[in-house]
Design a protein around this motif. Sequence first.
Motif, PDB file in Angstrom:
ATOM      1  N   ASP A   1       0.821  -1.211   0.000  1.00 15.69           N
ATOM      2  CA  ASP A   1       0.000   0.000   0.000  1.00 15.69           C
ATOM      3  C   ASP A   1       0.858   1.265   0.000  1.00 15.69           C
ATOM      4  OD1 ASP A   1      -2.135  -1.663   0.014  1.00 15.69           O
ATOM      5  OD2 ASP A   1      -3.021  -0.953   1.877  1.00 15.69           O
ATOM      6  N   VAL A   2       1.954   1.228  -0.732  1.00 16.52           N
ATOM      7  CA  VAL A   2       2.803   2.413  -0.867  1.00 16.52           C
ATOM      8  C   VAL A   2       2.194   3.344  -1.920  1.00 16.52           C
ATOM      9  CG1 VAL A   2       5.084   3.247  -1.493  1.00 16.52           C
ATOM     10  CG2 VAL A   2       4.851   1.175  -0.120  1.00 16.52           C
ATOM     11  N   LEU A   3       1.892   2.813  -3.093  1.00 22.57           N
ATOM     12  CA  LEU A   3       1.125   3.559  -4.085  1.00 22.57           C
ATOM     13  C   LEU A   3      -0.342   3.151  -3.944  1.00 22.57           C
ATOM     14  CD1 LEU A   3       3.319   3.334  -7.321  1.00 22.57           C
ATOM     15  CD2 LEU A   3       3.531   4.870  -5.371  1.00 22.57           C
ATOM     16  N   ASP A   4      -1.229   4.120  -3.813  1.00 21.44           N
ATOM     17  CA  ASP A   4      -2.652   3.820  -3.682  1.00 21.44           C
ATOM     18  C   ASP A   4      -3.294   3.937  -5.062  1.00 21.44           C
ATOM     19  OD1 ASP A   4      -5.240   3.421  -2.858  1.00 21.44           O
ATOM     20  OD2 ASP A   4      -4.956   4.512  -0.984  1.00 21.44           O
ATOM     21  N   ILE A   5      -3.232   2.845  -5.810  1.00 25.84           N
ATOM     22  CA  ILE A   5      -3.714   2.836  -7.187  1.00 25.84           C
ATOM     23  C   ILE A   5      -5.238   2.892  -7.245  1.00 25.84           C
ATOM     24  CG2 ILE A   5      -3.745   1.487  -9.329  1.00 25.84           C
ATOM     25  CD1 ILE A   5      -1.001   0.416  -8.566  1.00 25.84           C
ATOM     26  N   MET A   6      -5.911   2.311  -6.258  1.00 31.03           N
ATOM     27  CA  MET A   6      -7.373   2.272  -6.271  1.00 31.03           C
ATOM     28  C   MET A   6      -7.997   3.620  -5.908  1.00 31.03           C
ATOM     29  SD  MET A   6      -8.211  -0.815  -7.163  1.00 31.03           S
ATOM     30  CE  MET A   6      -6.800  -0.793  -8.265  1.00 31.03           C
ATOM     31  N   ARG A   7      -7.281   4.468  -5.201  1.00 28.64           N
ATOM     32  CA  ARG A   7      -7.849   5.723  -4.699  1.00 28.64           C
ATOM     33  C   ARG A   7      -7.608   6.838  -5.718  1.00 28.64           C
ATOM     34  NH1 ARG A   7      -9.330   5.741   0.540  1.00 28.64           N
ATOM     35  NH2 ARG A   7      -7.933   3.973   0.818  1.00 28.64           N
ATOM     36  N   SER A   8      -8.294   6.723  -6.860  1.00 26.64           N
ATOM     37  CA  SER A   8      -8.136   7.710  -7.923  1.00 26.64           C
ATOM     38  C   SER A   8      -9.462   7.917  -8.628  1.00 26.64           C
ATOM     39  CB  SER A   8      -7.074   7.246  -8.929  1.00 26.64           C
ATOM     40  OG  SER A   8      -7.037   8.095 -10.056  1.00 26.64           O
ATOM     41  N   SER A   9      -9.786   9.165  -8.931  1.00 33.46           N
ATOM     42  CA  SER A   9     -11.007   9.474  -9.680  1.00 33.46           C
ATOM     43  C   SER A   9     -10.903   9.050 -11.134  1.00 33.46           C
ATOM     44  CB  SER A   9     -11.299  10.975  -9.605  1.00 33.46           C
ATOM     45  OG  SER A   9     -11.594  11.363  -8.281  1.00 33.46           O
ATOM     46  N   ARG A  10      -9.720   8.675 -11.592  1.00 36.16           N
ATOM     47  CA  ARG A  10      -9.578   8.208 -12.974  1.00 36.16           C
ATOM     48  C   ARG A  10     -10.391   6.943 -13.224  1.00 36.16           C
ATOM     49  NH1 ARG A  10      -4.461  10.752 -12.166  1.00 36.16           N
ATOM     50  NH2 ARG A  10      -3.772  11.909 -14.011  1.00 36.16           N
ATOM     51  N   TRP A  11     -10.683   6.172 -12.190  1.00 39.59           N
ATOM     52  CA  TRP A  11     -11.466   4.949 -12.370  1.00 39.59           C
ATOM     53  C   TRP A  11     -12.926   5.247 -12.698  1.00 39.59           C
ATOM     54  CZ3 TRP A  11      -8.713   0.930 -13.330  1.00 39.59           C
ATOM     55  CH2 TRP A  11      -7.477   0.737 -12.700  1.00 39.59           C
ATOM     56  N   LEU A  12     -13.381   6.485 -12.503  1.00 40.36           N
ATOM     57  CA  LEU A  12     -14.752   6.837 -12.854  1.00 40.36           C
ATOM     58  C   LEU A  12     -14.929   7.051 -14.349  1.00 40.36           C
ATOM     59  CD1 LEU A  12     -15.644   9.356  -9.987  1.00 40.36           C
ATOM     60  CD2 LEU A  12     -16.142   6.911 -10.106  1.00 40.36           C
ATOM     61  N   ILE A  13     -13.833   7.233 -15.055  1.00 38.60           N
ATOM     62  CA  ILE A  13     -13.900   7.429 -16.496  1.00 38.60           C
ATOM     63  C   ILE A  13     -14.305   6.114 -17.157  1.00 38.60           C
ATOM     64  CG2 ILE A  13     -12.614   8.189 -18.537  1.00 38.60           C
ATOM     65  CD1 ILE A  13     -10.667   9.577 -16.633  1.00 38.60           C
ATOM     66  N   ASP A  14     -15.136   6.197 -18.199  1.00 35.43           N
ATOM     67  CA  ASP A  14     -15.537   4.988 -18.927  1.00 35.43           C
ATOM     68  C   ASP A  14     -14.308   4.261 -19.437  1.00 35.43           C
ATOM     69  OD1 ASP A  14     -18.156   5.625 -18.474  1.00 35.43           O
ATOM     70  OD2 ASP A  14     -18.425   6.650 -20.394  1.00 35.43           O
ATOM     71  N   GLY A  15     -14.327   2.950 -19.279  1.00 27.73           N
ATOM     72  CA  GLY A  15     -13.190   2.145 -19.715  1.00 27.73           C
ATOM     73  C   GLY A  15     -12.951   0.996 -18.764  1.00 27.73           C
ATOM     74  N   ALA A  16     -11.724   0.495 -18.740  1.00 29.87           N
ATOM     75  CA  ALA A  16     -11.375  -0.662 -17.918  1.00 29.87           C
ATOM     76  C   ALA A  16     -11.545  -0.361 -16.443  1.00 29.87           C
ATOM     77  CB  ALA A  16      -9.931  -1.082 -18.208  1.00 29.87           C
ATOM     78  N   LYS A  17     -12.057  -1.348 -15.705  1.00 28.74           N
ATOM     79  CA  LYS A  17     -12.245  -1.255 -14.268  1.00 28.74           C
ATOM     80  C   LYS A  17     -11.470  -2.394 -13.591  1.00 28.74           C
ATOM     81  CE  LYS A  17     -15.514   1.941 -14.793  1.00 28.74           C
ATOM     82  NZ  LYS A  17     -15.317   3.346 -14.408  1.00 28.74           N
ATOM     83  N   PRO A  18     -11.148  -2.248 -12.313  1.00 26.78           N
ATOM     84  CA  PRO A  18     -10.433  -3.328 -11.629  1.00 26.78           C
ATOM     85  C   PRO A  18     -11.210  -4.635 -11.571  1.00 26.78           C
ATOM     86  CG  PRO A  18     -10.263  -1.286 -10.382  1.00 26.78           C
ATOM     87  CD  PRO A  18     -11.260  -1.044 -11.475  1.00 26.78           C
TER      88      PRO A  18
END
Length: 515
Positions: free
Chosen positions: A59-76
């Motif tokens: 948990d050094v880089l918090d990849i999940m905590r980004s508003s970029r995931w709200l953009i249409d496209g690939a999701k986790p």
Amino acid sequence: MLVVLSDLHLTDGTSCETLDSGAFRIFSERLQDLAVRASWRSDGQYRPIPRIDIVLLGDVLDIMRSSRWLIDGAKPWGGDSTAEFTQRVGSVVSGILTRNLETAAILKSLSRRQTIRVPAMASDGKPTFEDDLQPVPVRIHYMVGNADWPLHLADPEMSRVRGSIIEAFGLNNTPGKPFAHEPLEDTTIQAVLQQHRVFARHGDVFDPLCFTGQRDRCSLADIILIEGLTRFRFEIQHGLGQQLPPSCQLGIQELDHVRPLVMAPICLRQMMKISCPVTSLQFEIKNCWDRVIEQMMPLIYRIDRESPLGVRDLEEMGSLLKFRCQDNDGWGERMMNWIRKQGIQKSLSKRALDESEFRNRRAKHIVFGHTHSDETVPLDASFADGFMLSQLYFNSGTWRRVYTPTCGTESWREFLPSEKMTYLTFYCDDERQGAAYEVWSGILGTAPSPIRRIRVDAAQSAMAPKSRHVQSAPLRYPAKSMNLGGHSIPAPPTAVPSIPSTPVRPANEQVPQNP
């Protein structure tokens, strides 16, 4: 010498603030002091340590905590192509590295520029302060947790993303190999831990909200964070942002600090009572939250049917997350009962007793992270041939903001924020004059908010002393919204400037008496 730290949660700034680089400058200075002290040996002689190993325990880089995931496209959690998902992860990671350039430079200087230097040893076994200092090699190893799990994927395309992180932070990891989640997955990390008789893992495997049984897929917490909390804040900023009091807007921005994340609506309710006294606005906020949860739950049910998330009673959770399904009394207790049914514990010390490295006595120190609560717990002491083996459990805490509940009143009123910083040091052989370990944990109280807050509890006694206003500088935020691929991410609200304090009467001035 081995140093372990975890849960830095560096972000790209689109969802919440990232860690200040000043914490890493303090860490670099402390590491210099630790290296000198570790060079003093049990026999009273001074011999410079050969190397320092730093393990970043997830948990050094918090990849999940980004508003970029709200953009249409690939999701986790989506069935999108590997290339598209990797590209989205690369975009988030690039944003994190750009947002934390100074932090990355400080860490990289430790390993690549040899900034840690100690005095050389003289012939009499003492340090030679007159000569030039000699560098101490530093190796930095990265392990993943639940917030940076995509870096564990074996996809060759992900190697380029890992390579950018290795270059930015000066890591010792191999670019072509996935970052390890367990020590066994990286022979170098395993050898370092065994040399210091340490067993370490992030600890997310003990949290069913954050771990589904395998580390190469998303968890329930990822879905709640992105489609629940992040989307809720986005809709609030677009719909009610100009109507809400600034203190309420800042409180909503801070909701992602709540742990576990399912407690967010309960904290939101409490925050609204204090910072948003307008009933109509409270009603709109609750409706917005419930609407987001109702849109999110079908997604959770579908993902759980396709591949179980490992969480029981999802229907009950969906009901507990919504305001309209609750009354004011007992909501928090019902949520805590649901959390207990999942087997989630505040302390992982009991889990340390089940580790094979503890039971077979190979490890003296069991280290976890994840909980954001630093601990040092004695586990066992065994005796053989006149020697004692002490085994302890450590939690590496966090470097993120932590909210602690107040206890000055009979009922829960509010959480107070503080910045925490914890790191663990383990010594090998006769380093540090034979000491086995050293724990450093610091707390920095955050500056008082310049925003006026409204209390809803009973007033204090008229005889109680009145507090004096403390003037502080306004918080600084980006002045403009960010545009990410056609999707506008609004900037946080501007802080209200503080009200100048009234003049204070000098101590030697007499108070005029009424005739």
